[in-house]
Design an enzyme around this catalytic site. Sequence first.
Site, mmCIF file in Angstrom:
data_model
loop_
_atom_site.group_PDB
_atom_site.id
_atom_site.type_symbol
_atom_site.label_atom_id
_atom_site.label_comp_id
_atom_site.label_asym_id
_atom_site.label_seq_id
_atom_site.Cartn_x
_atom_site.Cartn_y
_atom_site.Cartn_z
ATOM 1 N N HIS A 1 -0.071 0.623 4.955
ATOM 2 C CA HIS A 1 -0.539 1.973 4.634
ATOM 3 C C HIS A 1 0.276 3.119 5.257
ATOM 4 O O HIS A 1 0.205 3.386 6.432
ATOM 5 C CB HIS A 1 -2.003 2.082 5.074
ATOM 6 C CG HIS A 1 -2.698 3.246 4.492
ATOM 7 N ND1 HIS A 1 -2.898 3.375 3.150
ATOM 8 C CD2 HIS A 1 -3.219 4.333 5.052
ATOM 9 C CE1 HIS A 1 -3.552 4.488 2.918
ATOM 10 N NE2 HIS A 1 -3.750 5.099 4.061
ATOM 11 N N GLN B 1 0.802 -1.222 0.000
ATOM 12 C CA GLN B 1 0.000 0.000 0.000
ATOM 13 C C GLN B 1 0.836 1.274 0.000
ATOM 14 O O GLN B 1 0.307 2.352 0.241
ATOM 15 C CB GLN B 1 -0.917 0.001 1.225
ATOM 16 C CG GLN B 1 -1.901 -1.138 1.236
ATOM 17 C CD GLN B 1 -2.748 -1.134 2.499
ATOM 18 O OE1 GLN B 1 -2.598 -0.313 3.376
ATOM 19 N NE2 GLN B 1 -3.661 -2.079 2.572
#
Length: 168
Positions: free
Chosen positions: A161, A99
């Site tokens: 992330h 990500q």
Amino acid sequence: MVEPSWVRGLAPAMVGAIVAGAGCGSRIDAAAQGPIASEQATFELVTVTSGLEHPWGMAFLPDGEILITERPGRLRIVRGGVLDPGPIEGVPAVYASGQVGLLDVALDPAFASNRVIYLSYAAPGDGGNSTRVARVKLGDGRLEDLEVIFTAEPLVNSSYHFGSRLAF
């Protein structure tokens, strides 16, 4: 600022959310055109360009061109509705995995006179990876005078992330 005709009357944040959302695993059919209604608003889905790999952030230049980041580490430009076939050169080293990668792009408030942009991205480093923000001048097809102005600490060994958005 000269806006492309498809964006007139729409807030750039709404357009950005739709385009970025479509590039981030959204279930919106990329071939669909026309209105999409939610409980709170109706959005107009317009294909601006194709051929991008995981577009993440956008910045609208004063002349109507659009800078678009691609997660794998490329900065692209759309001119007159056409994606330039080659990426802009001089993007810093990007850690692209899972990500993370090249994230957001924002124009300096005085961009029209100084040509400065800001990039956020996941960067490799000694002992791991980290989110960075860099200030850089947009030259003719390349970035110049790159200066890293922020590095998140501690560095981590992860591709989960690293998300970010830049705002003034």
